[in-house]
Design a protein around this motif. Structure first.
Motif, PDB file in Angstrom:
ATOM      1  N   GLY A 133       0.852  -1.109  -0.039  1.00  0.00           N
ATOM      2  CA  GLY A 133       0.000  -0.007  -0.237  1.00  0.00           C
ATOM      3  C   GLY A 133       0.977   1.338   0.053  1.00  0.00           C
ATOM      4  O   GLY A 133       2.009   1.127   0.012  1.00  0.00           O
ATOM      5  N   ASN A 134       0.297   2.400   0.039  1.00  0.00           N
ATOM      6  CA  ASN A 134       0.980   3.665   0.032  1.00  0.00           C
ATOM      7  C   ASN A 134       1.637   3.904   1.285  1.00  0.00           C
ATOM      8  O   ASN A 134       2.683   4.640   1.355  1.00  0.00           O
ATOM      9  CB  ASN A 134       0.308   4.974  -0.494  1.00  0.00           C
ATOM     10  N   SER A 135       1.289   3.354   2.398  1.00  0.00           N
ATOM     11  CA  SER A 135       1.887   3.504   3.695  1.00  0.00           C
ATOM     12  C   SER A 135       2.652   2.423   4.222  1.00  0.00           C
ATOM     13  O   SER A 135       3.867   2.400   4.810  1.00  0.00           O
ATOM     14  CB  SER A 135       1.006   3.827   4.895  1.00  0.00           C
ATOM     15  N   GLY A 165     -17.482  -2.686 -11.368  1.00  0.00           N
ATOM     16  CA  GLY A 165     -18.543  -1.559 -11.770  1.00  0.00           C
ATOM     17  C   GLY A 165     -17.788  -0.324 -12.373  1.00  0.00           C
ATOM     18  O   GLY A 165     -18.526   0.520 -12.925  1.00  0.00           O
ATOM     19  N   TYR A 166     -16.523  -0.411 -12.563  1.00  0.00           N
ATOM     20  CA  TYR A 166     -15.891   1.006 -13.141  1.00  0.00           C
ATOM     21  C   TYR A 166     -15.994   1.051 -14.541  1.00  0.00           C
ATOM     22  O   TYR A 166     -16.077  -0.007 -15.279  1.00  0.00           O
ATOM     23  CB  TYR A 166     -14.472   0.860 -12.869  1.00  0.00           C
ATOM     24  N   LYS A 167     -16.131   2.299 -14.860  1.00  0.00           N
ATOM     25  CA  LYS A 167     -16.272   2.401 -16.439  1.00  0.00           C
ATOM     26  C   LYS A 167     -14.969   1.818 -17.212  1.00  0.00           C
ATOM     27  O   LYS A 167     -14.968   1.315 -18.248  1.00  0.00           O
ATOM     28  CB  LYS A 167     -16.455   3.905 -16.938  1.00  0.00           C
ATOM     29  N   GLY A 186      -9.955  -1.367 -15.462  1.00  0.00           N
ATOM     30  CA  GLY A 186      -8.454  -1.362 -14.855  1.00  0.00           C
ATOM     31  C   GLY A 186      -8.083  -0.236 -14.238  1.00  0.00           C
ATOM     32  O   GLY A 186      -7.066  -0.081 -13.386  1.00  0.00           O
ATOM     33  N   GLN A 187      -8.905   0.707 -14.097  1.00  0.00           N
ATOM     34  CA  GLN A 187      -8.894   1.964 -13.353  1.00  0.00           C
ATOM     35  C   GLN A 187      -8.997   1.533 -11.817  1.00  0.00           C
ATOM     36  O   GLN A 187      -8.187   2.301 -10.814  1.00  0.00           O
ATOM     37  CB  GLN A 187      -9.544   3.071 -13.676  1.00  0.00           C
ATOM     38  N   LEU A 188      -9.650   0.851 -11.491  1.00  0.00           N
ATOM     39  CA  LEU A 188     -10.024   0.503  -9.832  1.00  0.00           C
ATOM     40  C   LEU A 188      -8.628   0.030  -9.387  1.00  0.00           C
ATOM     41  O   LEU A 188      -8.151  -1.052  -9.889  1.00  0.00           O
ATOM     42  CB  LEU A 188     -11.181  -0.385  -9.893  1.00  0.00           C
ATOM     43  N   GLY A 189      -8.209   0.333  -8.119  1.00  0.00           N
ATOM     44  CA  GLY A 189      -7.223  -0.031  -7.441  1.00  0.00           C
ATOM     45  C   GLY A 189      -7.295  -1.489  -7.228  1.00  0.00           C
ATOM     46  O   GLY A 189      -8.074  -2.179  -6.778  1.00  0.00           O
ATOM     47  N   VAL A 190      -6.061  -2.029  -7.390  1.00  0.00           N
ATOM     48  CA  VAL A 190      -6.105  -3.528  -7.258  1.00  0.00           C
ATOM     49  C   VAL A 190      -6.278  -4.130  -5.833  1.00  0.00           C
ATOM     50  O   VAL A 190      -7.122  -5.296  -5.547  1.00  0.00           O
ATOM     51  CB  VAL A 190      -4.776  -4.201  -7.706  1.00  0.00           C
ATOM     52  N   ASP A 191      -5.981  -3.120  -4.865  1.00  0.00           N
ATOM     53  CA  ASP A 191      -6.349  -3.547  -3.619  1.00  0.00           C
ATOM     54  C   ASP A 191      -8.032  -3.623  -3.386  1.00  0.00           C
ATOM     55  O   ASP A 191      -8.544  -4.650  -2.561  1.00  0.00           O
ATOM     56  CB  ASP A 191      -5.586  -2.509  -2.342  1.00  0.00           C
ATOM     57  N   ARG A 192      -8.637  -2.563  -3.912  1.00  0.00           N
ATOM     58  CA  ARG A 192     -10.093  -2.525  -3.878  1.00  0.00           C
ATOM     59  C   ARG A 192     -10.612  -3.735  -4.397  1.00  0.00           C
ATOM     60  O   ARG A 192     -11.754  -4.265  -4.038  1.00  0.00           O
ATOM     61  CB  ARG A 192     -10.525  -1.093  -4.304  1.00  0.00           C
ATOM     62  N   TRP A 193      -9.978  -3.981  -5.674  1.00  0.00           N
ATOM     63  CA  TRP A 193     -10.652  -5.285  -6.346  1.00  0.00           C
ATOM     64  C   TRP A 193     -10.515  -6.375  -5.502  1.00  0.00           C
ATOM     65  O   TRP A 193     -11.557  -7.358  -5.306  1.00  0.00           O
ATOM     66  CB  TRP A 193      -9.913  -5.427  -7.733  1.00  0.00           C
ATOM     67  N   GLY A 242      -6.782   2.927   4.807  1.00  0.00           N
ATOM     68  CA  GLY A 242      -5.414   3.052   4.694  1.00  0.00           C
ATOM     69  C   GLY A 242      -5.005   4.522   4.425  1.00  0.00           C
ATOM     70  O   GLY A 242      -5.341   5.244   5.295  1.00  0.00           O
ATOM     71  N   SER A 243      -3.964   4.466   3.861  1.00  0.00           N
ATOM     72  CA  SER A 243      -3.658   5.935   3.344  1.00  0.00           C
ATOM     73  C   SER A 243      -4.866   6.866   2.881  1.00  0.00           C
ATOM     74  O   SER A 243      -5.044   8.021   3.217  1.00  0.00           O
ATOM     75  CB  SER A 243      -2.589   6.105   2.329  1.00  0.00           C
ATOM     76  N   ALA A 244      -5.528   6.163   1.987  1.00  0.00           N
ATOM     77  CA  ALA A 244      -7.068   6.663   1.576  1.00  0.00           C
ATOM     78  C   ALA A 244      -7.609   5.799   2.250  1.00  0.00           C
ATOM     79  O   ALA A 244      -7.391   4.721   2.518  1.00  0.00           O
ATOM     80  CB  ALA A 244      -7.244   6.807   0.033  1.00  0.00           C
ATOM     81  N   THR A 245      -9.077   6.143   2.496  1.00  0.00           N
ATOM     82  CA  THR A 245     -10.384   5.440   2.886  1.00  0.00           C
ATOM     83  C   THR A 245     -10.915   5.213   1.471  1.00  0.00           C
ATOM     84  O   THR A 245     -11.434   6.031   1.116  1.00  0.00           O
ATOM     85  CB  THR A 245     -10.914   5.853   3.988  1.00  0.00           C
ATOM     86  N   ILE A 257     -16.337   5.324  -3.507  1.00  0.00           N
ATOM     87  CA  ILE A 257     -15.605   6.713  -3.075  1.00  0.00           C
ATOM     88  C   ILE A 257     -14.131   6.432  -2.488  1.00  0.00           C
ATOM     89  O   ILE A 257     -13.853   5.700  -1.986  1.00  0.00           O
ATOM     90  CB  ILE A 257     -16.428   7.548  -2.464  1.00  0.00           C
ATOM     91  N   ILE A 258     -13.479   7.497  -2.726  1.00  0.00           N
ATOM     92  CA  ILE A 258     -12.055   7.501  -2.110  1.00  0.00           C
ATOM     93  C   ILE A 258     -11.901   8.951  -1.229  1.00  0.00           C
ATOM     94  O   ILE A 258     -12.107  10.129  -1.736  1.00  0.00           O
ATOM     95  CB  ILE A 258     -10.920   7.726  -3.219  1.00  0.00           C
ATOM     96  N   LEU A 259     -11.654   8.713  -0.016  1.00  0.00           N
ATOM     97  CA  LEU A 259     -11.432   9.738   0.824  1.00  0.00           C
ATOM     98  C   LEU A 259      -9.969   9.869   1.262  1.00  0.00           C
ATOM     99  O   LEU A 259      -9.297   8.700   1.382  1.00  0.00           O
ATOM    100  CB  LEU A 259     -12.251   9.505   2.004  1.00  0.00           C
TER     101      LEU A 259
HETATM  102  C1  LIG Z   1      -7.115   4.564  -3.630  1.00  0.00           C
HETATM  103  C2  LIG Z   1      -6.031   4.255  -3.354  1.00  0.00           C
HETATM  104  C3  LIG Z   1      -4.886   5.155  -3.432  1.00  0.00           C
HETATM  105  C4  LIG Z   1      -5.755   3.340  -1.935  1.00  0.00           C
HETATM  106  O1  LIG Z   1      -4.528   3.002  -1.816  1.00  0.00           O
HETATM  107  P1  LIG Z   1      -4.273   2.708  -0.118  1.00  0.00           P
HETATM  108  O2  LIG Z   1      -4.915   3.602   0.811  1.00  0.00           O
HETATM  109  O3  LIG Z   1      -4.610   1.270   0.198  1.00  0.00           O
HETATM  110  O4  LIG Z   1      -2.758   2.955  -0.117  1.00  0.00           O
HETATM  111  C5  LIG Z   1      -5.656   3.160  -4.428  1.00  0.00           C
HETATM  112  O5  LIG Z   1      -6.347   1.891  -4.452  1.00  0.00           O
HETATM  113  C6  LIG Z   1      -5.433   3.465  -5.914  1.00  0.00           C
HETATM  114  O6  LIG Z   1      -4.413   4.007  -6.189  1.00  0.00           O
HETATM  115  N1  LIG Z   1      -6.501   3.152  -6.671  1.00  0.00           N
HETATM  116  C7  LIG Z   1      -6.511   3.678  -7.931  1.00  0.00           C
HETATM  117  C8  LIG Z   1      -7.837   4.396  -8.227  1.00  0.00           C
HETATM  118  C9  LIG Z   1      -9.067   4.060  -8.065  1.00  0.00           C
HETATM  119  O7  LIG Z   1      -9.194   3.082  -7.208  1.00  0.00           O
HETATM  120  O8  LIG Z   1     -10.034   4.620  -8.498  1.00  0.00           O
END
Ligand SMILES: CC(C)(COP(=O)(O)O)[C@@H](O)C(=O)NCCC(=O)O
Ligand SMILES: Nc1ncnc2c1ncn2[C@@H]1O[C@H](COP(=O)(O)OP(=O)(O)O)[C@@H](O)[C@H]1O
Ligand SMILES: [K+]
Length: 248
Positions: free
Chosen positions: A8-10, A91-93, A96-103, A123-126, A141-143
């Motif tokens: 992850g980013n952290s 569900g992304y348009k 491949g743009q969806l973060g692999v961790d989310r997938w 994480g670094s992002a929620t 969503i990404i916060l």
């Molecule tokens: C949103 C994220 C930065 C979360 O990263 P994390 O907090 O796990 O380090 C990462 O999943 C990412 O770079 N995603 C790509 C953009 C997206 O999912 O729309």
């Protein structure tokens, strides 16, 4: 032995197959790879395969890759975001743009329950993702994560130095607590909003799964029912690598 790695980013998190059976997860900072893992990884038995899910820049992945090749003479396999996998539809348009961790968190969550779900990764992002009872990822969503939230304020204001805060109720009475409480309340309220929106959309039960380094902290203040699963991303990685589902 198979080794699963989530960059992850952290933080970098890792677990062997055996670790995952008993919910053990190791971690180190991801800013200084491969030095950050060297001490711990040199003690590991040579793995037969290494699977990596990374949201970091490619040069960071490349440094780890060459460490693994040098020490274990194997080439790791990198996880990827897919359109359809293990009963989940992206569900992304642009899938491949969806973060692999989310997938990976989504496919692991689907293996846990077939109910509509809100999947939160603190994480670094929620990130907060919604998936319906058919396994369709609706979107999310990404916060800024809890740490980034406070960091953004420090970077963009002349807010005077403050010590560690605490969370009482919503009405903080010092700077540090105001910032910490602000971050937590904003994130919990957003999770609750998406939960209720999914509940109205699906007209029935919804479950909420929370993962990531700040999962416990957020979960303590969440008013909707939820479950903390620390190794959600690593379990998704294990599923993508071809291992069968595990009842977590
Ligand atoms: C949103 C994220 C930065 C979360 O990263 P994390 O907090 O796990 O380090 C990462 O999943 C990412 O770079 N995603 C790509 C953009 C997206 O999912 O729309
Ligand atoms: N022991 C710890 N070391 C570092 N960060 C921790 C620790 N415990 C909780 N955290 C929190 O976890 C966050 C990182 O969570 P993580 O899910 O690993 O993020 P990422 O996937 O972005 O690397 C940190 O920003 C910090 O707030
Ligand atoms: K995250």
């Amino acid at each position: 032995m198979k080794l699963y790695v989530d960059i992850g980013n952290s933080a970098i998190k890792w677990a062997t197959e055996d670790d995952l059976q008993v919910d053990i997860l190791h971690q180190a900072e991801s800013s200084n790879l491969p030095a950050a893992i060297e001490h711990a990884w040199l003690k590991l038995k040579k793995p037969e395969a290494v699977y990596i899910a990374s949201v970091r820049q490619q040069d960071i992945d490349a440094k780890l890759l060459s460490w693994i090749e040098r020490h274990w003479q194997i080439i790791p396999l990198f996880a990827e975001t897919r359109q359809l996998e293990h009963g989940v539809t992206n569900g992304y348009k642009k899938p491949g743009q969806l973060g692999v961790d989310r997938w990976l968190a989504l496919i692991a969550a689907r293996a846990l329950s077939k109910l509509p779900q809100i999947v939160v990764d603190c994480g670094s992002a929620t990130t907060i993702d919604a998936m319906d009872g058919e396994g369709r990822h609706i979107g999310g969503i990404i916060l800024p994560g809890l740490r980034v939230f406070a960091h953004c304020l420090r970077q963009n204001t002349d807010i005077p130095h403050y010590e560690t805060g605490e969370i009482g109720d919503c009405f903080a009475t010092d700077t540090a607590s105001g910032i910490l409480t602000g971050a937590i309340v904003a994130q919990c309220a957003t999770v609750e909003k998406l939960y209720q929106t999914l509940q109205a959309r699906e007209m029935g039960d919804v479950i909420c799964v929370v993962t990531g380094g700040d999962a416990e902290l957020l979960a303590r203040h969440l008013e909707v029912s939820h479950r903390v699963v620390h190794d959600l991303v690593l379990n998704g990685l294990r599923l993508q690598s071809g291992q069968s589902e595990r009842t977590v």
